[in-house]
Structure formats: structure tokens, C-alpha cells
Design an enzyme around this catalytic site. Structure first.
Site, PDB file in Angstrom:
ATOM      1  CG  HIS A 186      11.446  21.742  47.212  1.00 45.35           C
ATOM      2  ND1 HIS A 186      11.565  20.425  47.439  1.00 45.35           N
ATOM      3  CD2 HIS A 186      10.668  21.905  45.886  1.00 45.35           C
ATOM      4  CE1 HIS A 186      10.806  19.884  46.524  1.00 45.35           C
ATOM      5  NE2 HIS A 186      10.509  20.688  45.705  1.00 45.35           N
TER       6      HIS A 186
ATOM      7  CG  ASP B 163       5.210  24.933  43.185  1.00 47.94           C
ATOM      8  OD1 ASP B 163       3.998  24.256  43.188  1.00 47.94           O
ATOM      9  OD2 ASP B 163       6.255  24.129  42.885  1.00 47.94           O
TER      10      ASP B 163
ATOM     11  CG  HIS C  62       6.012  15.110  44.783  1.00 43.83           C
ATOM     12  ND1 HIS C  62       7.261  15.469  45.486  1.00 43.83           N
ATOM     13  CD2 HIS C  62       5.727  15.993  44.269  1.00 43.83           C
ATOM     14  CE1 HIS C  62       7.810  16.433  44.973  1.00 43.83           C
ATOM     15  NE2 HIS C  62       6.661  16.989  44.274  1.00 43.83           N
TER      16      HIS C  62
ATOM     17  CE1 TYR D 138      13.177  27.116  38.994  1.00 40.03           C
ATOM     18  CE2 TYR D 138      14.263  25.395  37.701  1.00 40.03           C
ATOM     19  CZ  TYR D 138      13.119  25.898  38.350  1.00 40.03           C
ATOM     20  OH  TYR D 138      11.965  25.191  38.235  1.00 40.03           O
TER      21      TYR D 138
ATOM     22  NE  ARG E 276       8.221  24.846  40.090  1.00 38.20           N
ATOM     23  CZ  ARG E 276       9.182  25.077  40.969  1.00 38.20           C
ATOM     24  NH1 ARG E 276      10.360  25.239  40.791  1.00 38.20           N
ATOM     25  NH2 ARG E 276       8.660  25.245  42.168  1.00 38.20           N
TER      26      ARG E 276
ATOM     27  CD  GLU F  49       4.047  21.926  39.233  1.00 35.42           C
ATOM     28  OE1 GLU F  49       4.017  22.741  40.180  1.00 35.42           O
ATOM     29  OE2 GLU F  49       4.083  20.576  39.731  1.00 35.42           O
TER      30      GLU F  49
HETATM   31  N1  GLY Z   1       5.232  21.625  44.405  1.00 34.72           N
HETATM   32  C1  GLY Z   1       6.195  20.470  44.345  1.00 34.72           C
HETATM   33  C2  GLY Z   1       6.426  20.326  42.926  1.00 34.72           C
HETATM   34  O1  GLY Z   1       5.897  21.016  42.051  1.00 34.72           O
HETATM   35  O2  GLY Z   1       6.662  19.091  42.648  1.00 34.72           O
HETATM   36 MN    MN Z   2       4.912  19.406  40.846  1.00 35.80          MN
HETATM   37 MN    MN Z   3       4.649  22.656  42.285  1.00 37.04          MN
END
Ligand code: GLY
Ligand code: MN
Ligand code: MN
Length: 425
Positions: free
Chosen positions: A230, A247, A348, A376, A394, A396
Site C-alpha cells: 500500500h 493501482d 473493498h 513482489y 500486480r 487487477e
Molecule cells: N486498491 C486496493 C486494492 O487493490 O485492494
Molecule cells: Mn483491489
Molecule cells: Mn487495487
């Protein structure tokens, strides 16, 4: 846009879930001080918003259930010329009566006496157990005759698990903007010397296209910074040939998007970067294809861990049998987080993963979740071949579970190596 009829349906559903002889109170969130007399931009409490879509502070929804029927009242802050001069127009009681299909609207100043009166006769009280202590104290003061307390959030969270078509449309809108922002990052990256420059390019597009905010603080992590999961400082200089993990997702009309892409600072991936990237991408794509009603998140997690661990062995980052490595959790050093999470009004999303009996909730049509595997490798990790050190990746995406499979809501955001490698050359 979510229309009042949908909010009304939600309140009716919630009312049906309440036990007889009860009161349920949902408060708007408190404004938050940033420092001295300045405040963070106000954001409504997610559960309160879900139930009525009202974005003002100092508002309360009150449900009063008798033997069968439930009445729903909204309390709003009064119209006040002096206050409106500084902070803008408020709806006030009269306009709130026109907008909201509730049984009645009162001024917020009447809430305490109404609560006092109701809590003498009703036996059960619902409120969000995460409520600020000052409000809990207020409730408890009047709730001397109440026999049982219930968490209103538990009821609403379950409702939030399944998204309506209007909610999905808003998530798609957020993603449309987030897509433009990530593509801008791809285009601008070679000119950005610091992580915050890239952050600014992304957030500029969020605002330019009407998103009210980011859905969470953007992570723009160059090189080894990507290994801090984070990382939000976004202050470091970007070096040549580094990977940059971005992100970032905007929030549009209270709905989140949550996208990670990992791109190259120079526009071209090195061979070791390509090897790791290809592994993460292959895993992400395979896990996404598994999504359909009935599947368990824990199965997605297991499969992702197996695939990543196998890939790490193939690249010589882990040694030994995959089965034994997984058993000893050796892969966790390089993939320490979950495969994804619910997403909606919150990035979340506040929705349960297990039933009240502790059983995992399988995927169902209308759920939205992220899929986000990663690898990582710390720059000082001597267990790993030198060429892979200091790389964090990552990828996503945000996925909707459909009746017979899934829809990748963020499908158009470039992630194939052939799309993002040499993008600038
Ligand atoms: N951006 C926070 C997560 O990917 O959970
Ligand atoms: Mn996420
Ligand atoms: Mn994320």
C-alpha cells in the site's frame, strides 16, 4: 443513476428483515477534520447512502417497525441562510419530502426527542455497530428499555453483495474514466520524472471526466516501491527501465473502480521483467476464466497460489516441489495477499465473505469482485536471482459474475505485453 424507486425497494427489503417491535437508526457520516478548522471533502456513509442516496451530513434514517408494518422517516438538517452562505444549499424538509418516498421528513433537531419517545416502547434497536462512540452514547441514553441490540450493517452488507443493473452501470461509468486515466499514464510515462507526476496525469483525467474523487489513494510505485503493497507516498524519482505499479481507480457517483496496471518507465520491458509480467498476466487471465456462479473465492485463491508458485519454480525463484512449497507457504513471501475482494460503493465493499454460520459464500450472479494476483521481489532478496530483484507486479481487473460466467468490466484497459511494451516507441 439510481432512482428513488430503487432506494425505496431497498428500504422495504431492509424493513422486512427487521424483527418486530424494533427501531433501526442509520446516521449520515460525520464531517472529518483535516487540521484545525479545515475538513476533508465530505463523503456520505456507504450504508446510509445505499439506503437513500442522500449526500448531506447531519441526516438520519429511522425505521420503526410494529407488529408488521414499518414506517420510515428521514431527518435532515434545516435550511439555514447563514450556513448556506458558507457551505452551499441544503435540501431542507420541504424539498426532501418531494424527493424521498418516505413516510415523513423531519428536522434533524427533532431526532433526539423522537428517539426518546420511540425507544421507551420498542424492544429492539438496530444501528451500525461501527458507529462513532458519541452517537452510540446518545442511543444508549434513550435505550434503557431496549432488550436487544442488533447490527444494522449486517443486514445492509448482505444486500450490497448483489449489484442491480443501475449499480453496474455506475461501476462501468467509473471504469470508463479509469480506463482513460491508465491509458494516459501509458502515454505519458516516459516524460514523467517522479511518481507524483504520473499520479497527477491519472487524477487529472479522473476529474476531467467527471469522477468526484479517487476511490482510494492512488498507488504509483516505481521499482522497488512496488513491493510495499500500500505504497502511497508517490514521491520517488522514476529511474530508467523500472517497472511502475499503478493501482488507481476513480469513484463515480459513489461507485468505485479498482485497477492495477504495471508498466515500464522507459516504455520497453527488459527480459526478466517480461518473464515475471507474463507469469502474473497468465495467472490473472486464467483465474478470471474460472468465475461463474457457485465458485468459491477460496478455490480461486488456491489456484492462483498454485499457478504462481509453479511459475516461481520455473523461473528459479523458488526451488523444490510445488506441492511442498505450497504446504510450507513458501510462495507467500512473493505473493502475500488475497486474489480479490468485493467492490461497489466501497473499493473493498462492505459485504460478507461468509454466512453467519461461517460458511463461505459462493459467487452469485450480480456480484462484483476484483481479481488481482501479483509477484513482489524485494531488491535485497538474496534468495532470488539478481535479475528479478526490485520488481513488483500486480495486474487487477474488476469482474461481474453473470448467470453463466463473468463479464470483465475493465476488459478494454490495456494489459497484454504487446499492447503496453514499446507503447511509446
Ligand atoms: N486498491 C486496493 C486494492 O487493490 O485492494
Ligand atoms: Mn483491489
Ligand atoms: Mn487495487
Amino acid at each position: 443513476m439510481i432512482v428513488e424507486a430503487e432506494y425505496r425497494e431497498r428500504r422495504e427489503f431492509f424493513s422486512r428483515k427487521l424483527k418486530r417491535n424494533s427501531v433501526a437508526v442509520l446516521f449520515s457520516s460525520e464531517p472529518k477534520t483535516r487540521s484545525n478548522d479545515t475538513e476533508y471533502p465530505y463523503r456520505q456513509d456507504s450504508n446510509f447512502y445505499y439506503m437513500c442516496g442522500f449526500t448531506e451530513d447531519r441526516a438520519t434514517l429511522l425505521f420503526v417497525k410494529g407488529e408488521e408494518k414499518t414506517a420510515c422517516y428521514l431527518f435532515v438538517y434545516k435550511k439555514d441562510k447563514d450556513e448556506e452562505l458558507w457551505n452551499g444549499k441544503r435540501l431542507g424538509v420541504e424539498q426532501a419530502k418531494e424527493r424521498f418516498d418516505v413516510d415523513d421528513v423531519f428536522q434533524q433537531s427533532e431526532l433526539a426527542s423522537k428517539l426518546k419517545e420511540l425507544l421507551v416502547e420498542k424492544k429492539r434497536l438496530y444501528y451500525d455497530f461501527n458507529l462513532d462512540y458519541s452517537k452510540v452514547k446518545l442511543l444508549k441514553r434513550y435505550a434503557k428499555n431496549v432488550e436487544s441490540f442488533h447490527n444494522a450493517a449486517t443486514v445492509i452488507e448482505k444486500m450490497r453483495l448483489i449489484k442491480s443493473p443501475a449499480e453496474i452501470a455506475l461501476i462501468k461509468k467509473a471504469l470508463k474514466i479509469t480506463k482513460k486515466a491508465h491509458h494516459r499514464a501509458l502515454k505519458k510515462v516516459v516524460k514523467c520524472r517522479y511518481e507524483y507526476e504520473l499520479q497527477a496525469e491519472i487524477e487529472y483525467l479522473f476529474r476531467k471526466f467527471g469522477a468526484q474523487s479517487d476511490a482510494y489513494t492512488s498507488i504509483v510505485a516505481a521499482g522497488n516501491n512496488a513491493n510495499t503493497l500500500h505504497y502511497i507516498q508517490n514521491s520517488a524519482k522514476i529511474e530508467k527501465n523500472e517497472l511502475i505499479l499503478i493501482d488507481a481507480g476513480c469513484e463515480y457517483d459513489y461507485y468505485a473502480s479498482d485497477i492495477t496496471r504495471t508498466i515500464s518507465s522507459s516504455g520497453c520491458f527488459t527480459e526478466p521483467q517480461k518473464e515475471l509480467y507474463s507469469l502474473v498476466l497468465a495467472v490473472e487471465k486464467e483465474i478470471i476464466t474460472m468465475l461463474k456462479p457457485g465458485v468459491l473465492r477460496s478455490d480461486l485463491q488456491k489456484r492462483a497460489e498454485f499457478l504462481l508458485c509453479s511459475g516461481l519454480v520455473r523461473l528459479g525463484i523458488l526451488q523444490g516441489s510445488v506441492k511442498k512449497l505450497l504446504k510450507k507457504q513458501k510462495h507467500k513471501k512473493y505473493y502475500p495477499h488475497g486474489i480479490g475482494h468485493w467492490m461497489g460503493i466501497d473499493v473493498h465493499d462492505q459485504a460478507p465473505y461468509k454466512t453467519s454460520k461461517g460458511k463461505e459464500i459462493p459467487l452469485k450472479e450480480g456480484m462484483v469482485l476484483t481479481i488481482e494476483p501479483g509477484i513482489y521481489i524485494d531488491k535485497n532478496d538474496r534468495d532470488v536471482p539478481q535479475k528479478y530483484r526490485g520488481i513488483g507486479i500486480r495486474i487487477e481487473d474488476d469482474i461481474l459474475v453473470t448467470s453463466d460466467g463473468y463479464e470483465n468490466l475493465s476488459k478494454g484497459i490495456k494489459k497484454e505485453l504487446k499492447e503496453i511494451d514499446s507503447f511509446n516507441s
